[in-house]
Scaffold this active site. Structure first.
Site, PDB file in Angstrom:
ATOM      1  N   LYS A 206       0.835  -1.200   0.000  1.00  0.00           N
ATOM      2  CA  LYS A 206       0.000   0.000   0.000  1.00  0.00           C
ATOM      3  C   LYS A 206       0.871   1.252   0.000  1.00  0.00           C
ATOM      4  O   LYS A 206       1.920   1.277   0.642  1.00  0.00           O
ATOM      5  CB  LYS A 206      -0.918   0.007   1.228  1.00  0.00           C
ATOM      6  CG  LYS A 206      -2.071  -0.993   1.152  1.00  0.00           C
ATOM      7  CD  LYS A 206      -2.988  -0.845   2.357  1.00  0.00           C
ATOM      8  CE  LYS A 206      -4.189  -1.774   2.247  1.00  0.00           C
ATOM      9  NZ  LYS A 206      -5.091  -1.638   3.417  1.00  0.00           N
TER      10      LYS A 206
ATOM     11  N   ARG B 269      -3.900 -14.284   4.797  1.00  0.00           N
ATOM     12  CA  ARG B 269      -3.000 -13.287   5.389  1.00  0.00           C
ATOM     13  C   ARG B 269      -3.190 -13.219   6.903  1.00  0.00           C
ATOM     14  O   ARG B 269      -2.218 -13.172   7.668  1.00  0.00           O
ATOM     15  CB  ARG B 269      -3.274 -11.922   4.742  1.00  0.00           C
ATOM     16  CG  ARG B 269      -2.464 -10.750   5.297  1.00  0.00           C
ATOM     17  CD  ARG B 269      -2.743  -9.528   4.417  1.00  0.00           C
ATOM     18  NE  ARG B 269      -2.412  -8.259   5.072  1.00  0.00           N
ATOM     19  CZ  ARG B 269      -1.206  -7.700   5.079  1.00  0.00           C
ATOM     20  NH1 ARG B 269      -0.196  -8.320   4.491  1.00  0.00           N
ATOM     21  NH2 ARG B 269      -1.012  -6.542   5.670  1.00  0.00           N
TER      22      ARG B 269
END
Length: 305
Positions: free
Chosen positions: A177, A251
């Protein structure tokens, strides 16, 4: 010839072993089905006399006595269902009461609540029979292994390029990100899975250049986010696991299992990319040897059996 239930279980497990099912998966199958067969023996039930009400009673007992999570309960039912399906197909069983048996829908568990045995059942499942499906499985297995091995986001696995993989040091260079870059370890099982997939890569018109996407379609195009999500769900279903598996859940599993085994919150933060440090600070201050050591000691699939 009439076989006992235990003999049938032994025959079924032998066939699974021939299909290259992992030792952990075989142990889980044996434990799950043996528990059910012991329950039947106590109730003096033969396989051909089992009804859905007996299955429900058995599962209710497991919940009451062992407080099983919904995912563990689904895995338990999946093992029994697969065994009885095999017995029915081999004509050792006239009717399979587990075939249409459905558990009452449980509330969705919090992210990261999938246990390690269930993850192993998905990742260690037998390859399909057809050549095309085998090739797709090799690609999907590499995706699954990297998602769980390194805690990658969906966009990160989708954008992973050939140049981002350092096989010698088993490190991935990830752009996350905010276009931030981090370096994370990956385990030997993930390494093996990616290398097996890359043998197929040229057959799918993959352009083996540094900037090429690692994961592609059969036409050689980069695999889309929705396609990755669908393949992750499909492989969980193919393994007989009745959970809504998606990349972000893997994740969370990575983070949960790493943290519970290592207790090193800082290392897990770095591997997940949950940090306010700039890219330069990451490369200056993070001790990658320490991260790799923590990873090797803590991750359930970091080493070969």
């Amino acid at each position: 010839m009439n076989y006992t239930s235990i003999q049938l279980l032994s025959m079924w497990l032998k066939e699974r072993e021939i299909q290259n099912q992992s030792k952990h998966t075989l142990q889980a199958y044996q434990r799950d089905v043996s528990d059910f067969l012991n329950f039947c023996e106590i109730k003096k039930l033969s396989l051909n006399n089992i009804e859905s009400t007996d299955l429900r009673e058995f599962l209710a007992q497991k919940v009451e006595r062992h407080q099983l999570s919904s995912s563990s309960l689904q895995r338990l039912l999946s093992s029994i269902r697969q065994f009885m399906k095999w017995a029915e197909q081999g004509q050792y069983l006239a009717f399979n009461p587990a075939d249409d048996f459905q558990l009452k829908r449980f509330p969705r568990p919090l992210p990261g609540m999938v246990d390690i045995e269930t993850i192993n059942q998905i990742l260690d499942q037998a390859k399909p029979e057809s050549e095309v499906q085998q090739q797709m499985w090799l690609r999907d297995k590499a995706i699954l292994e990297l998602l769980y091995s390194s805690g990658l986001r969906l966009a990160e696995i989708q954008g992973l390029c050939i140049r981002d993989i350092d096989f010698n040091r088993q490190l991935l260079r990830i752009t996350g990100k905010g276009n931030k870059t981090r370096v994370v370890p990956f385990g030997s099982k993930a390494k093996d899975a990616v290398m097996q997939w890359l043998k197929i890569y040229p057959l799918w018109n993959g352009d083996f250049v540094p900037e090429a996407n690692v994961f592609i379609t059969q036409k050689g195009n980069p695999l889309g986010a929705r396609q990755i999500e669908n393949r992750v769900k499909f492989q969980a279903q193919r393994a007989g696991v009745n959970i809504d598996l998606h990349p972000h859940l893997l994740r969370h599993c990575f983070a949960s299992h790493m943290l519970s085994n290592s207790g090193d919150l800082r290392a897990v933060q770095e591997m997940l990319g949950h940090t306010n440090l700039t890219t330069t600070q990451i490369y200056t201050h993070v001790d990658f040897d320490h991260l790799a050591k923590v990873y090797d000691q803590a991750h359930p699939r970091a080493h070969k059996s």
